[in-house]
Design a protein around this motif. Sequence first.
Motif, PDB file in Angstrom:
ATOM      1  N   SER A 144       0.839  -1.204   0.000  1.00 29.46           N
ATOM      2  CA  SER A 144       0.000   0.000   0.000  1.00 29.46           C
ATOM      3  C   SER A 144       0.873   1.253   0.000  1.00 29.46           C
ATOM      4  N   SER A 145       0.336   2.328  -0.590  1.00 29.46           N
ATOM      5  CA  SER A 145       1.042   3.612  -0.570  1.00 29.46           C
ATOM      6  C   SER A 145       0.676   4.427   0.670  1.00 29.46           C
ATOM      7  N   THR A 153      -7.555   8.792   3.299  1.00 26.24           N
ATOM      8  CA  THR A 153      -7.880   8.767   1.871  1.00 26.24           C
ATOM      9  C   THR A 153      -8.620   7.487   1.537  1.00 26.24           C
ATOM     10  N   THR A 154      -9.138   7.416   0.345  1.00 26.87           N
ATOM     11  CA  THR A 154      -9.882   6.225  -0.079  1.00 26.87           C
ATOM     12  C   THR A 154      -8.963   5.150  -0.650  1.00 26.87           C
ATOM     13  N   ARG A 155      -7.665   5.360  -0.545  1.00 27.70           N
ATOM     14  CA  ARG A 155      -6.714   4.386  -1.083  1.00 27.70           C
ATOM     15  C   ARG A 155      -6.730   3.078  -0.294  1.00 27.70           C
ATOM     16  N   LYS A 156      -6.319   1.996  -0.956  1.00 26.27           N
ATOM     17  CA  LYS A 156      -6.216   0.686  -0.325  1.00 26.27           C
ATOM     18  C   LYS A 156      -5.162   0.755   0.789  1.00 26.27           C
ATOM     19  N   ARG A 157      -5.531   0.233   1.951  1.00 21.20           N
ATOM     20  CA  ARG A 157      -4.630   0.250   3.096  1.00 21.20           C
ATOM     21  C   ARG A 157      -3.864  -1.074   3.208  1.00 21.20           C
ATOM     22  N   PRO A 158      -2.772  -1.096   3.967  1.00 24.63           N
ATOM     23  CA  PRO A 158      -2.019  -2.336   4.160  1.00 24.63           C
ATOM     24  C   PRO A 158      -2.919  -3.450   4.701  1.00 24.63           C
ATOM     25  N   MET A 198      -7.976  12.810  13.965  1.00 24.14           N
ATOM     26  CA  MET A 198      -7.808  13.734  12.848  1.00 24.14           C
ATOM     27  C   MET A 198      -7.704  12.922  11.558  1.00 24.14           C
ATOM     28  N   ALA A 199      -8.448  13.333  10.549  1.00 23.60           N
ATOM     29  CA  ALA A 199      -8.417  12.680   9.244  1.00 23.60           C
ATOM     30  C   ALA A 199      -7.508  13.454   8.301  1.00 23.60           C
ATOM     31  N   ASP A 200      -6.403  12.850   7.907  1.00 30.56           N
ATOM     32  CA  ASP A 200      -5.524  13.463   6.911  1.00 30.56           C
ATOM     33  C   ASP A 200      -6.094  13.157   5.524  1.00 30.56           C
ATOM     34  N   ILE A 201      -6.582  14.164   4.834  1.00 32.65           N
ATOM     35  CA  ILE A 201      -7.284  13.951   3.570  1.00 32.65           C
ATOM     36  C   ILE A 201      -6.544  14.566   2.390  1.00 32.65           C
ATOM     37  N   ALA A 202      -6.904  14.085   1.194  1.00 34.62           N
ATOM     38  CA  ALA A 202      -6.317  14.613  -0.035  1.00 34.62           C
ATOM     39  C   ALA A 202      -7.369  15.195  -0.970  1.00 34.62           C
ATOM     40  N   THR A 203      -8.603  14.685  -0.860  1.00 30.56           N
ATOM     41  CA  THR A 203      -9.663  15.114  -1.768  1.00 30.56           C
ATOM     42  C   THR A 203     -10.940  15.454  -0.996  1.00 30.56           C
ATOM     43  N   LEU A 204     -11.874  16.056  -1.693  1.00 30.22           N
ATOM     44  CA  LEU A 204     -13.167  16.362  -1.080  1.00 30.22           C
ATOM     45  C   LEU A 204     -13.898  15.081  -0.711  1.00 30.22           C
ATOM     46  N   ASP A 213     -13.081  13.521  14.457  1.00 26.96           N
ATOM     47  CA  ASP A 213     -13.323  14.765  15.194  1.00 26.96           C
ATOM     48  C   ASP A 213     -12.955  15.995  14.374  1.00 26.96           C
ATOM     49  N   CYS A 214     -11.993  15.844  13.476  1.00 30.67           N
ATOM     50  CA  CYS A 214     -11.583  16.963  12.628  1.00 30.67           C
ATOM     51  C   CYS A 214     -10.933  16.434  11.360  1.00 30.67           C
ATOM     52  N   ILE A 215     -10.772  17.344  10.411  1.00 27.71           N
ATOM     53  CA  ILE A 215     -10.174  17.022   9.117  1.00 27.71           C
ATOM     54  C   ILE A 215      -8.961  17.914   8.921  1.00 27.71           C
ATOM     55  N   SER A 216      -7.903  17.351   8.351  1.00 25.53           N
ATOM     56  CA  SER A 216      -6.733  18.147   7.999  1.00 25.53           C
ATOM     57  C   SER A 216      -6.409  17.931   6.522  1.00 25.53           C
ATOM     58  N   THR A 217      -6.021  18.985   5.844  1.00 26.90           N
ATOM     59  CA  THR A 217      -5.758  18.910   4.401  1.00 26.90           C
ATOM     60  C   THR A 217      -4.344  18.404   4.095  1.00 26.90           C
ATOM     61  N   THR A 218      -3.778  17.680   5.010  1.00 27.51           N
ATOM     62  CA  THR A 218      -2.387  17.216   4.975  1.00 27.51           C
ATOM     63  C   THR A 218      -1.944  16.604   3.651  1.00 27.51           C
ATOM     64  N   LEU A 219      -2.755  15.750   3.078  1.00 28.48           N
ATOM     65  CA  LEU A 219      -2.313  14.936   1.946  1.00 28.48           C
ATOM     66  C   LEU A 219      -2.718  15.486   0.581  1.00 28.48           C
ATOM     67  N   HIS A 220      -3.320  16.674   0.556  1.00 27.25           N
ATOM     68  CA  HIS A 220      -3.663  17.290  -0.721  1.00 27.25           C
ATOM     69  C   HIS A 220      -2.368  17.660  -1.453  1.00 27.25           C
ATOM     70  N   GLY A 221      -2.143  17.000  -2.578  1.00 27.41           N
ATOM     71  CA  GLY A 221      -0.912  17.208  -3.329  1.00 27.41           C
ATOM     72  C   GLY A 221       0.097  16.092  -3.179  1.00 27.41           C
ATOM     73  N   TYR A 222      -0.202  15.133  -2.290  1.00 28.06           N
ATOM     74  CA  TYR A 222       0.757  14.076  -2.010  1.00 28.06           C
ATOM     75  C   TYR A 222       0.245  12.675  -2.325  1.00 28.06           C
ATOM     76  N   THR A 223      -0.861  12.576  -3.027  1.00 30.45           N
ATOM     77  CA  THR A 223      -1.378  11.272  -3.448  1.00 30.45           C
ATOM     78  C   THR A 223      -1.344  11.200  -4.972  1.00 30.45           C
ATOM     79  N   GLU A 224      -1.536   9.997  -5.499  1.00 28.97           N
ATOM     80  CA  GLU A 224      -1.511   9.808  -6.947  1.00 28.97           C
ATOM     81  C   GLU A 224      -2.540  10.718  -7.631  1.00 28.97           C
ATOM     82  N   GLU A 225      -3.693  10.857  -7.018  1.00 26.18           N
ATOM     83  CA  GLU A 225      -4.787  11.632  -7.597  1.00 26.18           C
ATOM     84  C   GLU A 225      -4.539  13.141  -7.544  1.00 26.18           C
ATOM     85  N   THR A 226      -3.823  13.593  -6.528  1.00 31.56           N
ATOM     86  CA  THR A 226      -3.644  15.043  -6.341  1.00 31.56           C
ATOM     87  C   THR A 226      -2.190  15.480  -6.513  1.00 31.56           C
ATOM     88  N   ASN A 227      -1.370  14.620  -7.035  1.00 31.24           N
ATOM     89  CA  ASN A 227       0.064  14.874  -7.126  1.00 31.24           C
ATOM     90  C   ASN A 227       0.401  16.262  -7.686  1.00 31.24           C
TER      91      ASN A 227
END
Length: 224
Positions: A72-73, A99-104, A126-132, A144-158
């Motif tokens: 998994s990534s 993210t919705t990516r496949k987990r280990p 905290m949910a580290d998210i990449a997309t809406l 409890d909360c959302i963080s935009t941490t992974l926006h730009g760091y996944t295959e979809e948002t690279n």
Amino acid sequence: MLSQVKGGLIVSCQALPNEPLHSSFIMSKMALAAKEGGAKGIRANSKEDIIAIQKEVDLPVVGIVKRDYDDSSVFITATFKEIDELIEAGCEMIAMDATTRKRPKNISLKELVEYVREKSPSVELMADIATLEDAVQAEKLGFDCISTTLHGYTEETNGKKLYTNDFEFLKTVLQTVSIPVIAEGNVITPEMYQTCMQLGAYAAVVGGAITRPMEITKRFVQMI
């Protein structure tokens, strides 16, 4: 923890094994410097760093464990093993890749959330998210909360940045979900931090611009 960091700055104190400042002792001193500078919370990687930081400062900690898996990534708090380490560390909040990516090992995000709620109900998530789509899913799962941490760091948002198109992604997330949204990801100037807060972010996480001198040096050198 959410009530303590509202409207404030969370400083990410992290250094991976290949980085010059990799040391729990050094990260604890980074956290102390952040506190003395006015930070309301700390984001830290690994059980060892979190324990060292907690001995140095009384700020609440968002804990993560970064670990690579072959199948998994996803690498931010990816499995039950990392959750157990963070609960043992005693951090106030746990952040995980949401993210919705496949987990280990095909572990579902829902399983991880339920595991934390059952094992340590007082710990916030905290949910580290990449997309809406990730943000909507995280709210449904009870984060409890959302963080935009992974926006730009996944295959979809690279390659995308939080501040692209006048912070359009942050604005869209804020308009879509009702739980607190924390701005994170390439917030590298006080002006960008201010913009995030003015747009309605609950708080913001800043890391590289404060605690990674190698990256800061690179930005100066690249201007030559």
